[in-house]
Design an enzyme around this catalytic site. Structure first.
Site, short mmCIF file in Angstrom:
data_model
loop_
_atom_site.label_atom_id
_atom_site.label_comp_id
_atom_site.label_asym_id
_atom_site.label_seq_id
_atom_site.Cartn_x
_atom_site.Cartn_y
_atom_site.Cartn_z
N GLY A 1 0.82 -1.21 0.00
CA GLY A 1 0.00 0.00 0.00
C GLY A 1 0.85 1.25 0.00
O GLY A 1 1.94 1.31 -0.58
N SER A 2 0.36 2.26 0.70
CA SER A 2 0.99 3.58 0.63
C SER A 2 2.35 3.67 1.29
O SER A 2 3.05 4.68 1.12
CB SER A 2 0.05 4.62 1.24
OG SER A 2 -1.10 4.77 0.43
N THR A 3 2.77 2.66 2.05
CA THR A 3 4.14 2.71 2.59
C THR A 3 5.16 2.70 1.45
O THR A 3 6.26 3.22 1.60
CB THR A 3 4.42 1.54 3.55
OG1 THR A 3 4.24 0.29 2.86
CG2 THR A 3 3.50 1.59 4.76
#
Length: 483
Positions: A213-215
């Protein structure tokens, strides 16, 4: 001697030579293979004829050996706080092949490692006294992660960025390795554990890559800065909001529709986790440059040994522009382990250098003498420039102070982080994964942490990196820095 007798003699000599060759082959080659065969009962009898060496955490053994009653296996393995350390130790079983550190250092722990043998052992053929494995794990950090994850399905890793020492490796739900040690009871325990749909035997921290995801936006931001796409995290990007995936009519929207994501700077885009900015950055960079940056951080490494072989985190190949855009937000076929995302934060915290992560400090012989010191054998690699690392640290600190990662704040500690909520299942049909990767520094010491929560009792609408994963990371960072 007539011809017939001579031929018979030569033939008999050849038969004798063939028998000698075969006997030598059986004794020295097949004999070794038979001795090493996991199904050879004599091997198990020899292994458990005496107590095994130990796996050590912070100066204390978390393994042991206990005498058995009856049977030909005199000892069995025991564990202290087995569930807490299962992702580190693995298990040594009378019935099944050993795993994790128990498997990697099997010969050291059972005394068959040639480095343990003395001159007397060589002459007498006696098995050497077993050695010990000294880990880098810090019990306070390990316990903080285990307790904070609780009954959630997930994993966590903590690394000292400056040394590469792994301070915690936790996977939940866990299991008690003691249930598998005794041949009389291991079968039933094995059947129960392998039938469990939550897969407690899987080491989620090291061996289960999931969509990050956004990591993953940290990797994209690093590439954008390193490639000169933007000179600063505070320079405005050219990013329409909402963003239409190239070659499609699919509109990629942001989780927070009111967030200031149009033409946002990288700092603001990380603060609000703007999908439009990082999808566009991925397309601008192109998959080759983005993959090259991901691989510098450790993605696509099929031989990452810590010393347990970690599964490779993957940045995909052969994509069109729309798929490349989705990789910019850590979706499509991008996968990462908690170890990998902890490595990303460790690089940023360590001024752009990756120190090889490892969770064994030393191995010693039966007398306590060091056979190998892994802390002296680390290597470091420049991943990003120090200026890029400094800018990303500043942006990650904004995420924690003013953005989506406020649950990671620690009084008196500088904390930078990045949240992630990754889609799971076809058309996002399953509960999303909640991620948080971060670093904390008190001025004297730093720690990098990554946490993923696969499943919890939280309502779907409440699943977020800040809500589920950041509190776990906070507990781990606090434990590491308080110690």
């Amino acid at each position: 001697m007539n011809k017939t007798i001579r031929r018979a003699s030569v033939f008999a000599l050849l038969l004798v030579l063939a028998l000698l060759v075969r006997a030598t082959w059986v004794q020295f080659y097949e004999g070794r293979a038979l001795a090493d065969d996991k199904d050879n009962r004599r091997t198990a009898i020899a292994t458990y004829a005496a107590p095994l060496g130990n796996i050590v955490v912070a100066g204390k053994a978390v393994t042991g050996s206990a005498a058995t009653s009856g049977g030909d296996l005199r000892y069995k393995r025991t564990y202290t706080d087995g569930e807490l350390y299962a992702a580190v130790t693995g298990y040594a079983s009378q019935s099944y092949a050993p795993t994790q550190l128990e498997g990697i250092y099997q010969s050291l722990l059972n005394g068959t490692d040639t480095r343990l043998r003395t001159v007397t052992d060589t002459v007498t053929g006696k098995r050497a006294d077993p050695g010990d494995v000294v880990t880098t794990i810090e019990p306070d950090v390990q316990k903080a992660a285990y307790e904070a994850l609780g009954d959630k399905k997930g994993a966590a890793v903590a690394i000292d960025p400056a040394t590469g020492r792994i301070l915690a490796v936790v996977s939940t739900p866990s299991y008690d390795p003691s249930a598998l040690t005794d041949a009389n009871t291991a079968g039933a325990a094995w059947k129960k554990l392998t039938a469990d749909p939550d897969k407690p035997l899987t080491n989620r921290a090291l061996r289960q890559p999931l969509a990050p995801g956004s990591t993953f936006k940290l990797v994209v931001a690093a590439a954008a800065l390193e490639e000169g796409l933007y000179s600063s995290v505070d320079e405005k990007t050219d990013s329409e909001d909402p963003y239409t995936l190239p070659g499609t009519r699919t509109v990629l929207r942001n989780e927070n529709a009111s967030a200031p994501c149009e033409d946002a700077t990288i700092r603001v885009a990380l603060q609000y986790s703007c999908n439009n900015v990082f999808a566009h950055l991925a397309v601008q960079l192109g998959q080759d440059k983005l993959r090259a940056m991901a691989e510098k951080f450790g993605f696509d490494d099929e031989s990452l040994d810590v010393p347990v072989r970690a599964y490779a985190s993957v940045y995909p190949t052969g994509m069109d522009a729309s798929s490349t855009a989705l990789t910019g937000i850590g979706q499509f076929d991008v996968t990462a382990t908690p170890l990998q995302m902890a490595m990303v934060s460790a690089v940023i915290a360590n001024d752009g250098e990756l120190v090889s992560p490892h969770m064994v400090s030393q191995i010693t012989d039966g007398g306590g003498d060091v056979l190998k010191d892994y802390d002296d054998d680390v290597s470091s690699t420049r991943v990003i420039g120090s200026d890029t690392a400094e800018q990303l640290r500043s942006a990650m600190e904004t995420v924690v102070e003013q953005g989506t990662g406020t649950n990671a704040r620690i009084d008196g500690v500088t904390v930078g982080g990045k949240t992630g909520t990754a889609q799971n299942g076809e058309n996002n049909s399953k509960a999303p994964y909640a991620w948080f990767t971060s670093y904390g520094s008190d001025g004297d010491r730093s720690v990098a942490v990554s946490v993923v929560v696969e499943q919890s009792d939280a309502a779907r609408s409440e699943v977020s990196g800040n809500g589920l994963a950041a509190p776990v990371a906070r507990a781990m960072m606090k434990a590491a820095l308080d110690g």
